[in-house]
Enzyme design. Structure first.
Site, PDB file in Angstrom:
ATOM      1  N   ARG A  50      46.799  12.819  26.071  1.00 65.91           N
ATOM      2  CA  ARG A  50      46.678  11.392  25.764  1.00 65.91           C
ATOM      3  C   ARG A  50      46.608  10.577  27.052  1.00 65.91           C
ATOM      4  O   ARG A  50      47.505  10.672  27.892  1.00 65.91           O
ATOM      5  CB  ARG A  50      47.866  10.924  24.912  1.00 65.91           C
ATOM      6  CG  ARG A  50      47.874  11.517  23.512  1.00 65.91           C
ATOM      7  CD  ARG A  50      49.081  11.069  22.724  1.00 65.91           C
ATOM      8  NE  ARG A  50      50.311  11.632  23.282  1.00 65.91           N
ATOM      9  CZ  ARG A  50      51.523  11.440  22.749  1.00 65.91           C
ATOM     10  NH1 ARG A  50      51.666  10.690  21.675  1.00 65.91           N
ATOM     11  NH2 ARG A  50      52.578  12.002  23.300  1.00 65.91           N
ATOM     12  N   ASP A  52      46.369   6.908  29.170  1.00 63.75           N
ATOM     13  CA  ASP A  52      46.905   5.558  29.059  1.00 63.75           C
ATOM     14  C   ASP A  52      45.790   4.519  29.039  1.00 63.75           C
ATOM     15  O   ASP A  52      44.627   4.827  29.293  1.00 63.75           O
ATOM     16  CB  ASP A  52      47.836   5.264  30.239  1.00 63.75           C
ATOM     17  CG  ASP A  52      49.105   6.102  30.206  1.00 63.75           C
ATOM     18  OD1 ASP A  52      49.574   6.431  29.107  1.00 63.75           O
ATOM     19  OD2 ASP A  52      49.620   6.428  31.291  1.00 63.75           O
ATOM     20  N   TYR A 110      42.647  16.382  36.821  1.00 63.54           N
ATOM     21  CA  TYR A 110      42.383  14.947  36.949  1.00 63.54           C
ATOM     22  C   TYR A 110      41.783  14.656  38.314  1.00 63.54           C
ATOM     23  O   TYR A 110      41.988  15.399  39.272  1.00 63.54           O
ATOM     24  CB  TYR A 110      43.676  14.145  36.810  1.00 63.54           C
ATOM     25  CG  TYR A 110      44.190  13.991  35.401  1.00 63.54           C
ATOM     26  CD1 TYR A 110      43.920  12.850  34.651  1.00 63.54           C
ATOM     27  CD2 TYR A 110      44.972  14.982  34.813  1.00 63.54           C
ATOM     28  CE1 TYR A 110      44.400  12.700  33.367  1.00 63.54           C
ATOM     29  CE2 TYR A 110      45.463  14.845  33.525  1.00 63.54           C
ATOM     30  CZ  TYR A 110      45.169  13.693  32.803  1.00 63.54           C
ATOM     31  OH  TYR A 110      45.652  13.558  31.526  1.00 63.54           O
ATOM     32  N   ARG A 197      49.344   9.217  38.535  1.00 62.28           N
ATOM     33  CA  ARG A 197      49.335   7.873  39.126  1.00 62.28           C
ATOM     34  C   ARG A 197      50.530   7.662  40.050  1.00 62.28           C
ATOM     35  O   ARG A 197      50.426   6.956  41.061  1.00 62.28           O
ATOM     36  CB  ARG A 197      49.302   6.822  38.020  1.00 62.28           C
ATOM     37  CG  ARG A 197      47.963   6.799  37.273  1.00 62.28           C
ATOM     38  CD  ARG A 197      48.028   5.971  36.009  1.00 62.28           C
ATOM     39  NE  ARG A 197      48.352   4.579  36.298  1.00 62.28           N
ATOM     40  CZ  ARG A 197      48.647   3.696  35.342  1.00 62.28           C
ATOM     41  NH1 ARG A 197      48.666   4.075  34.055  1.00 62.28           N
ATOM     42  NH2 ARG A 197      48.929   2.447  35.652  1.00 62.28           N
TER      43      ARG A 197
END
Length: 266
Positions: A50, A52, A110, A197
């Site tokens: 999931r 953000d 990522y 992040r």
């Protein structure tokens, strides 16, 4: 019921994240609506990870069950005619009943993109994170290497993370300058909430010279999120690929756009 896997690409700027929410637009709701119209029945999808609000994906993987089969191209082309321009189905494939987009995944990759220039770039707004300060990619890369391996990543975990354990296996963390961007590539068996992040926010401070190269390793050992770097903006983050056992015979991640390709692969 027949089960299918599908790969989805999206720009997350206009959405409140992947997950369906009662009072906000989400990628999941858009995808489920499109697939339901192709299936002529309600479709619910389960995703690999999931994302953000504001986070993008080049290789999100989902699975879904339907009452009757359709050719793979019907899901892709039929679904895409019912999706907005910032969401696209890239492929669909029938899979065994034991395939699970989340639990069968062996790794996730990522990519975080940074444009370090005093003036922001209007053409990549919302797709690349802007830093007004020049960053040293070589120092950032060296500082990141002690984080590889299996560790307690509590120092890079969001306060609201619901994972039962902070332990993750970080398989790759590479930072380099490519085509005018700073590219952070991260691959792990799984990620904590905001982990990428938070890593990026910490490494940006190292790249600016605000912190020394040994700081990320000390943060990892200290396990204290409150003293680590800030959470970097969502704009530059992309879920690029998800890896599964070969027995499922899923296609490789689709070719990436010129913006996030940057050479190399997973």
């Amino acid at each position: 019921m027949p089960r299918y896997a599908a790969c989805i690409q999206y720009l997350g700027s206009a959405y409140a994240g992947w997950q369906a929410q009662p009072h906000a637009d989400s990628v999941q709701v858009r995808v489920e609506s499109a697939l339901s119209r192709v299936a002529d029945a309600p479709v619910r999808v389960v995703c690999a990870g999931r994302t953000d609000a504001g986070v993008h994906a080049a290789g999100q993987v989902v699975h879904f069950d339907v009452p009757s089969p359709r050719p793979p191209r019907a899901w892709v082309f039929g679904g895409n005619t019912r999706l907005p321009a910032d969401i696209s189905l890239r492929w669909a494939r029938p899979v065994p009943d034991d395939f699970h987009a989340r639990y069968a995944a062996e790794w996730r990759a990522y990519r975080y993109l940074l444009f370090d220039h005093p003036a922001r770039d209007a053409l990549t707004a919302g797709r690349v994170t802007h830093s007004r300060y020049r960053l040293n990619a070589d120092v950032m890369h060296a500082a990141a290497q002690p984080l590889l391996g299996e560790h307690d990543f509590s120092a890079f975990r969001a306060a609201g993370c619901q994972s039962r354990t902070p332990w993750r296996r970080l398989e790759q963390l590479r930072i380099e300058r490519r085509q005018g961007l700073i590219v952070i590539e991260v691959r792990a068996n799984a990620f904590l909430h905001h982990m990428v992040r938070n890593l990026a926010g910490t490494l940006i401070q190292v790249g600016r010279g605000q912190r020394d190269a040994g700081w990320p390793a000390r943060l990892l050992a200290g396990r204290d999120r409150t003293v680590a770097g800030p959470t970097a903006p969502a704009d530059g983050l992309y879920l690029c690929a998800v890896g599964y056992p070969a027995r499922f015979s899923l296609p490789e991640a689709p070719a990436e756009s010129a913006l996030i390709a940057g050479g190399g692969g997973w």
